[in-house]
Motif scaffolding. Structure first.
Motif, PDB file in Angstrom:
ATOM      1  N   GLY A 187       1.005  -1.157  -0.127  1.00 28.32           N
ATOM      2  CA  GLY A 187      -0.317  -0.248   0.399  1.00 28.32           C
ATOM      3  C   GLY A 187       0.836   1.204   0.219  1.00 28.32           C
ATOM      4  N   LEU A 188       1.867   1.303   0.671  1.00 27.66           N
ATOM      5  CA  LEU A 188       2.904   2.103   0.400  1.00 27.66           C
ATOM      6  C   LEU A 188       3.136   2.696  -0.517  1.00 27.66           C
ATOM      7  N   ALA A 189       3.884   1.778  -1.261  1.00 20.83           N
ATOM      8  CA  ALA A 189       4.151   1.880  -2.923  1.00 20.83           C
ATOM      9  C   ALA A 189       3.409   2.187  -3.412  1.00 20.83           C
ATOM     10  N   LEU A 190       2.424   1.695  -3.325  1.00 25.01           N
ATOM     11  CA  LEU A 190       0.767   2.377  -4.561  1.00 25.01           C
ATOM     12  C   LEU A 190       0.312   3.600  -3.853  1.00 25.01           C
ATOM     13  N   PHE A 191       1.123   4.343  -3.170  1.00 26.52           N
ATOM     14  CA  PHE A 191       0.752   5.521  -2.344  1.00 26.52           C
ATOM     15  C   PHE A 191       2.163   6.073  -2.925  1.00 26.52           C
ATOM     16  N   THR A 192       3.185   5.645  -2.473  1.00 21.05           N
ATOM     17  CA  THR A 192       4.151   6.999  -2.598  1.00 21.05           C
ATOM     18  C   THR A 192       3.739   7.099  -5.061  1.00 21.05           C
ATOM     19  N   VAL A 193       3.944   5.971  -5.505  1.00 12.16           N
ATOM     20  CA  VAL A 193       4.057   5.851  -7.383  1.00 12.16           C
ATOM     21  C   VAL A 193       2.482   7.066  -7.330  1.00 12.16           C
ATOM     22  N   GLY A 253      -4.527   3.269  -2.512  1.00 14.59           N
ATOM     23  CA  GLY A 253      -3.296   3.229  -1.905  1.00 14.59           C
ATOM     24  C   GLY A 253      -3.319   3.144  -0.143  1.00 14.59           C
ATOM     25  N   SER A 254      -3.490   4.013   0.066  1.00 15.01           N
ATOM     26  CA  SER A 254      -4.352   4.265   1.588  1.00 15.01           C
ATOM     27  C   SER A 254      -4.796   3.274   2.124  1.00 15.01           C
ATOM     28  N   ALA A 255      -5.658   2.956   2.036  1.00 12.10           N
ATOM     29  CA  ALA A 255      -6.508   2.184   1.993  1.00 12.10           C
ATOM     30  C   ALA A 255      -6.514   0.474   2.272  1.00 12.10           C
ATOM     31  N   VAL A 256      -4.905   0.286   1.875  1.00 16.24           N
ATOM     32  CA  VAL A 256      -4.420  -0.539   1.654  1.00 16.24           C
ATOM     33  C   VAL A 256      -3.129  -0.884   3.663  1.00 16.24           C
ATOM     34  N   MET A 257      -2.738   0.320   3.197  1.00 12.96           N
ATOM     35  CA  MET A 257      -1.993   0.657   3.924  1.00 12.96           C
ATOM     36  C   MET A 257      -2.143   0.619   5.427  1.00 12.96           C
ATOM     37  N   ILE A 258      -3.377   1.869   4.829  1.00 11.77           N
ATOM     38  CA  ILE A 258      -3.644   1.962   7.052  1.00 11.77           C
ATOM     39  C   ILE A 258      -4.007   1.083   8.124  1.00 11.77           C
ATOM     40  N   PRO A 259      -5.272   0.176   7.327  1.00 14.05           N
ATOM     41  CA  PRO A 259      -5.813  -0.872   8.688  1.00 14.05           C
ATOM     42  C   PRO A 259      -4.729  -1.675   8.685  1.00 14.05           C
ATOM     43  N   GLN A 260      -3.334  -1.718   8.376  1.00 17.79           N
ATOM     44  CA  GLN A 260      -1.715  -2.448   8.312  1.00 17.79           C
ATOM     45  C   GLN A 260      -1.838  -2.083  10.123  1.00 17.79           C
TER      46      GLN A 260
END
Length: 489
Positions: free
Chosen positions: A102-108, A132-139
């Motif tokens: 998710g962080l990679a998707l958010f950065t790109v 990307g944020s939705a994939v990253m943040i719940p973790q």
């Protein structure tokens, strides 16, 4: 001296048997916490950082009002729709691994937003950034739940809750600073490009710090519950889209039909999930999470406090930039007292006397209500408020911090590690929907009141703000008494 609150409906719970089975922390725990909270902060900034940059983006990209609203809100739409999905993906594939993806998707996506040549491109990339944020943040919550135990977990959750709402206020501040700085003549673009170097550093550190396998994780046999994901995604989409576009479009018929359909689809989702649980399946949110002591009250209070937070920030931004004519920098800096005080309280409330702990949340809501009235009185008549305004801003920060941080910590402190993904997805979604609801409801109230008063100017804008803060105070008052009602159920 640090005190540990007693267990009770309104107090921080002691470690449960489930908690005691969680893994003990190791030397990587602090770097891991710093990493995931930095990513959390960066993602939250982007929910709000565009607010003060929006006028500049609109003029430079020749964007229509509708385009501009989608630039601002597109991130929130995909973010809120996909949060539960992101939580379940982490549970299936590993929270550390999914966090990095998710962080990679958010950065790109941030890089693409910063380089966008037109409004349509920017809207699309904002949607991707929200995904990307939705994939990253719940973790983040799941990793905290699985990595920390006992008092260490409570401290980590306190830091998490402080970062959440500080990010909301800080987004306005950072946005104003970056737009006004006009770095290398790039105007609004640094509000997105700043994420790129930060994201690359976090990816490099995360590859070393995040565990390849979640500590204490059971074998992941639960399915993704695709029908549930589709129903919940549809319900949230039908709810959020009219909220973010309804005011701009004048609340047409489709917006009301969409909200009605959202209620119908959500009801279908609840019935499907209940049947799935009875059949021994794997619903998106485990029923035992919803039945967890205090979870219902926590959901209501988080919804209320984040609605107040979102509505306050949005309405005040409209007033200081539109009514008082503040620059992006000055408008952003107006939120600094709220952000600083919120962070300080969020990080320290657990160290306050044990005898205070039970009353912190209701007192926080009461203080929020009084401080909202104070903001309205300080700005009434079209003035700049002076010192009393900054005192009221600080009061808002303290009140919202006490309404949010203890509530979140108490709700999660004894959740089983295997339920961390469900709980984190649920509460993160509730917080986001609260923000969206607050922006839509109180933003509509402010704009409608302003329109009824005639041409926007300092005095009429202050009158519209007064009506808005009065409603915000009423909502906070409901949050204050919610424990007396919901605890009896």
């Amino acid at each position: 001296m640090t005190t540990t609150p007693k267990t009770g409906p309104d107090s921080a719970p002691a470690a449960s048997p489930e908690t005691s089975k969680a893994p003990t922390t190791d030397n990587r725990s602090r770097p891991l916490l710093a990493l995931v909270l930095a990513a959390q902060f960066m993602a939250l900034l982007d929910v709000f950082i565009v607010n003060v940059a929006a006028p500049t983006i609109g003029s430079e990209l020749h964007a229509s009002d509708g385009d501009l609203q989608l630039v601002v809100a597109g991130y929130a739409i995909t973010y809120s729709v996909l949060l539960i999905t992101g939580a379940r993906l982490g549970d299936r594939l590993g929270h550390g691994r999914v966090h990095l993806a998710g962080l990679a998707l958010f950065t790109v996506a941030s890089l693409a937003c910063g380089l966008a040549g037109g409004a349509t491109e920017l809207i699309v990339f904002r949607l991707v950034q929200g995904a990307g944020s939705a994939v990253m943040i719940p973790q983040v919550l799941s990793l905290i739940q699985r990595t920390f135990t006992g008092e260490a977990r409570a401290r980590a959750l306190g830091a998490y809750s402080a970062v959440i709402a500080v990010g909301a206020a800080a987004g306005q501040v950072v946005g104003g600073v970056l737009v006004s700085a006009d770095l290398f003549g790039t105007s609004w673009r640094p509000v997105f490009l700043v994420n790129v170097p930060v994201g690359l550093v976090l990816l490099a550190v995360g590859a070393r710090v995040l565990p390849a396998r979640d500590p204490g994780a059971p074998e992941r046999t639960r399915g993704l519950d695709l029908p549930g994901l589709v129903l919940l995604g549809a319900a949230v989409s039908l709810f959020t889209v009219p909220l973010v576009l309804g005011q701009q479009e004048g609340w047409p018929l489709w917006s009301w039909l969409s909200l009605a359909c959202a209620a119908v689809v959500f009801t279908l989702f609840c019935r499907y999930e209940a049947r799935l649980a009875r059949r021994g399946g794997a619903p998106l949110v485990a029923p035992r999470v919803l039945r967890h002591p205090g979870m219902g009250l926590a959901v209501f209070r988080i919804l209320a406090v984040m609605a107040v937070n979102g509505g306050f920030l949005f309405a005040l931004t409209l007033h200081v930039q539109g009514g008082l004519g503040y620059s992006a920098l000055r408008a952003g800096l107006s939120f600094a007292p709220t952000a600083v005080v919120f962070g300080a309280v969020g990080l320290t409330w657990r160290h306050w006397p044990a005898s205070w702990q039970r009353l912190l949340t209701p007192v926080g809501f009461v203080l929020t209500a009084l401080s909202m009235i104070g903001v309205g009185l300080a700005l009434k008549g079209g003035g700049d408020g002076g010192v009393p305004l900054y005192v009221a801003y600080a009061g808002v920060g303290v009140g919202i911090a006490l309404g949010f941080s203890p509530t979140l910590t108490r709700a999660l402190a004894t959740v089983r590690p295997e339920d961390a993904a469900d709980a984190s997805g649920l509460l993160a979604t509730v917080a986001q929907l609260g923000q969206l609801t607050g922006v839509a409801a109180f933003g509509t109230l402010f704009l409608n009141r302003l329109e009824s008063l005639g041409a926007p100017e300092a005095y009429t804008s202050a009158e519209a703000l007064w009506a808005c803060v009065f409603a915000l105070a009423g909502t906070a008052a409901v949050g204050a008494v919610s424990g007396l009602v919901l605890r009896r159920r």
